[in-house]
Scaffold this motif. Structure first.
Motif, PDB file in Angstrom:
ATOM      1  N   PHE A 256       0.812  -1.209   0.000  1.00  0.00           N
ATOM      2  CA  PHE A 256       0.000   0.000   0.000  1.00  0.00           C
ATOM      3  C   PHE A 256       0.848   1.263   0.000  1.00  0.00           C
ATOM      4  O   PHE A 256       0.348   2.349   0.269  1.00  0.00           O
ATOM      5  N   GLY A 257       2.123   1.147  -0.260  1.00  0.00           N
ATOM      6  CA  GLY A 257       2.970   2.311  -0.411  1.00  0.00           C
ATOM      7  C   GLY A 257       3.628   2.787   0.858  1.00  0.00           C
ATOM      8  O   GLY A 257       4.320   3.792   0.841  1.00  0.00           O
ATOM      9  N   PHE A 258       3.436   2.110   1.964  1.00  0.00           N
ATOM     10  CA  PHE A 258       4.044   2.554   3.205  1.00  0.00           C
ATOM     11  C   PHE A 258       5.424   1.928   3.330  1.00  0.00           C
ATOM     12  O   PHE A 258       5.571   0.722   3.461  1.00  0.00           O
ATOM     13  N   ILE A 259       6.425   2.785   3.268  1.00  0.00           N
ATOM     14  CA  ILE A 259       7.791   2.322   3.383  1.00  0.00           C
ATOM     15  C   ILE A 259       8.040   1.850   4.810  1.00  0.00           C
ATOM     16  O   ILE A 259       8.706   0.867   5.042  1.00  0.00           O
ATOM     17  N   GLN A 260       7.479   2.571   5.750  1.00  0.00           N
ATOM     18  CA  GLN A 260       7.627   2.228   7.157  1.00  0.00           C
ATOM     19  C   GLN A 260       6.244   2.043   7.756  1.00  0.00           C
ATOM     20  O   GLN A 260       5.374   2.877   7.579  1.00  0.00           O
ATOM     21  N   SER A 261       6.048   0.968   8.483  1.00  0.00           N
ATOM     22  CA  SER A 261       4.759   0.745   9.128  1.00  0.00           C
ATOM     23  C   SER A 261       4.523   1.732  10.256  1.00  0.00           C
ATOM     24  O   SER A 261       3.395   1.940  10.679  1.00  0.00           O
ATOM     25  N   SER A 262       5.571   2.369  10.739  1.00  0.00           N
ATOM     26  CA  SER A 262       5.429   3.305  11.849  1.00  0.00           C
ATOM     27  C   SER A 262       4.643   4.553  11.444  1.00  0.00           C
ATOM     28  O   SER A 262       4.158   5.274  12.311  1.00  0.00           O
ATOM     29  N   VAL A 263       4.487   4.825  10.155  1.00  0.00           N
ATOM     30  CA  VAL A 263       3.661   5.952   9.727  1.00  0.00           C
ATOM     31  C   VAL A 263       2.231   5.740  10.202  1.00  0.00           C
ATOM     32  O   VAL A 263       1.578   6.671  10.683  1.00  0.00           O
ATOM     33  N   ILE A 264       1.746   4.513  10.111  1.00  0.00           N
ATOM     34  CA  ILE A 264       0.390   4.219  10.545  1.00  0.00           C
ATOM     35  C   ILE A 264       0.310   4.160  12.060  1.00  0.00           C
ATOM     36  O   ILE A 264      -0.577   4.756  12.671  1.00  0.00           O
ATOM     37  N   SER A 265       1.233   3.460  12.676  1.00  0.00           N
ATOM     38  CA  SER A 265       1.157   3.295  14.126  1.00  0.00           C
ATOM     39  C   SER A 265       1.444   4.587  14.880  1.00  0.00           C
ATOM     40  O   SER A 265       0.969   4.761  15.992  1.00  0.00           O
ATOM     41  N   ARG A 266       2.180   5.500  14.302  1.00  0.00           N
ATOM     42  CA  ARG A 266       2.522   6.755  14.980  1.00  0.00           C
ATOM     43  C   ARG A 266       1.830   7.961  14.344  1.00  0.00           C
ATOM     44  O   ARG A 266       2.290   9.088  14.485  1.00  0.00           O
ATOM     45  N   TRP A 267       0.715   7.751  13.667  1.00  0.00           N
ATOM     46  CA  TRP A 267       0.037   8.813  12.947  1.00  0.00           C
ATOM     47  C   TRP A 267      -0.325   9.989  13.854  1.00  0.00           C
ATOM     48  O   TRP A 267      -0.131  11.146  13.508  1.00  0.00           O
ATOM     49  N   SER A 268      -0.856   9.717  15.036  1.00  0.00           N
ATOM     50  CA  SER A 268      -1.235  10.799  15.940  1.00  0.00           C
ATOM     51  C   SER A 268      -0.024  11.592  16.411  1.00  0.00           C
ATOM     52  O   SER A 268      -0.127  12.787  16.654  1.00  0.00           O
ATOM     53  N   GLU A 269       1.124  10.946  16.544  1.00  0.00           N
ATOM     54  CA  GLU A 269       2.343  11.667  16.906  1.00  0.00           C
ATOM     55  C   GLU A 269       2.811  12.550  15.757  1.00  0.00           C
ATOM     56  O   GLU A 269       3.326  13.637  15.983  1.00  0.00           O
ATOM     57  N   ILE A 270       2.653  12.082  14.541  1.00  0.00           N
ATOM     58  CA  ILE A 270       3.143  12.824  13.375  1.00  0.00           C
ATOM     59  C   ILE A 270       2.312  14.073  13.142  1.00  0.00           C
ATOM     60  O   ILE A 270       2.851  15.169  12.973  1.00  0.00           O
ATOM     61  N   VAL A 271       0.990  13.942  13.119  1.00  0.00           N
ATOM     62  CA  VAL A 271       0.133  15.079  12.771  1.00  0.00           C
ATOM     63  C   VAL A 271      -0.491  15.750  13.983  1.00  0.00           C
ATOM     64  O   VAL A 271      -1.147  16.774  13.841  1.00  0.00           O
ATOM     65  N   GLY A 272      -0.332  15.192  15.153  1.00  0.00           N
ATOM     66  CA  GLY A 272      -0.935  15.758  16.349  1.00  0.00           C
ATOM     67  C   GLY A 272      -2.211  15.014  16.713  1.00  0.00           C
ATOM     68  O   GLY A 272      -2.859  14.396  15.869  1.00  0.00           O
ATOM     69  N   ALA A 273      -2.561  15.091  17.982  1.00  0.00           N
ATOM     70  CA  ALA A 273      -3.722  14.334  18.482  1.00  0.00           C
ATOM     71  C   ALA A 273      -5.024  14.799  17.839  1.00  0.00           C
ATOM     72  O   ALA A 273      -5.906  13.995  17.549  1.00  0.00           O
ATOM     73  N   ARG A 274      -5.154  16.103  17.605  1.00  0.00           N
ATOM     74  CA  ARG A 274      -6.401  16.641  17.046  1.00  0.00           C
ATOM     75  C   ARG A 274      -6.669  16.099  15.651  1.00  0.00           C
ATOM     76  O   ARG A 274      -7.769  15.642  15.345  1.00  0.00           O
ATOM     77  N   PHE A 275      -5.674  16.145  14.779  1.00  0.00           N
ATOM     78  CA  PHE A 275      -5.861  15.679  13.405  1.00  0.00           C
ATOM     79  C   PHE A 275      -5.781  14.158  13.321  1.00  0.00           C
ATOM     80  O   PHE A 275      -6.403  13.540  12.470  1.00  0.00           O
TER      81      PHE A 275
END
Length: 183
Positions: A40-59
């Motif tokens: 699905f194009g995700f080089i790193q699975s951590s993009v999904i698991s750490r999504w709230s850290e990346i964009v912030g809790a609100r988004f």
């Protein structure tokens, strides 16, 4: 095969040694999920698991990444597809440049050039870890042994009085509402 056309029996693998020491399942999971994430194009699975850290809790609470599609033969300037909950799409479109910046900062290079939004239901988020409740019992203060090493008798007396005062209080401290109030 023998002359009669029947295959000879294979040697038994029972006596063959196994391929190394046992490994924990947690060590194997990144390898198992890696192929699915790359599909699905995700080089790193951590993009999904750490999504709230990346964009912030609100988004992170109203969106989830679905895929990143890169141009043929490249690993940059991709299109990030986000599933957005309900009517949050217009808000997410307004903050798309900030999301792109945060995702690229996470990768360390310009991996995402634009975002495609898709309205839909999000997978249920795992429950947040709850903080332990504060202890309801007072912590016993036993400073007798630790105060013996203090040579200054005045300092020792002040610290003993402070410890006794802290041990005698119950509940949260009450602060005066205005300066000068001694209630």
């Amino acid at each position: 095969m023998s002359k009669s056309g029947v295959r000879a029996p294979r040697p038994s693998k029972v006596d063959a040694p196994r391929g190394g020491p046992a490994r924990a399942v947690a060590d194997l999971l990144p390898d198992v999920g890696g192929a699915a994430f790359r599909r699905f194009g995700f080089i790193q699975s951590s993009v999904i698991s750490r999504w709230s850290e990346i964009v912030g809790a609100r988004f992170g609470a109203v969106s989830q990444p679905e895929s990143i599609r890169f141009p043929h033969g490249k690993r940059e300037d991709g299109v990030l597809t986000l599933a957005v909950r309900g009517a949050h799409g217009p808000m997410m479109q307004h903050v798309a440049p900030e999301i792109i910046e945060r995702v690229n900062r996470f990768f360390g290079y310009p991996a995402v050039a634009r975002i495609a939004f898709k309205q839909g239901a999000l997978a249920p988020a795992k429950p947040a870890e709850r903080a332990a409740p504060p202890s309801l019992k007072a912590v016993p203060i036993a400073l007798g042994d630790s105060l013996r090493a203090i040579a200054d008798p005045e300092l020792k007396a002040v610290l003993e009085a402070l410890a006794a005062g802290v041990a005698a209080t119950r509940g949260a401290p009450v602060l005066p509402t205005r300066l000068g109030d001694d209630e």
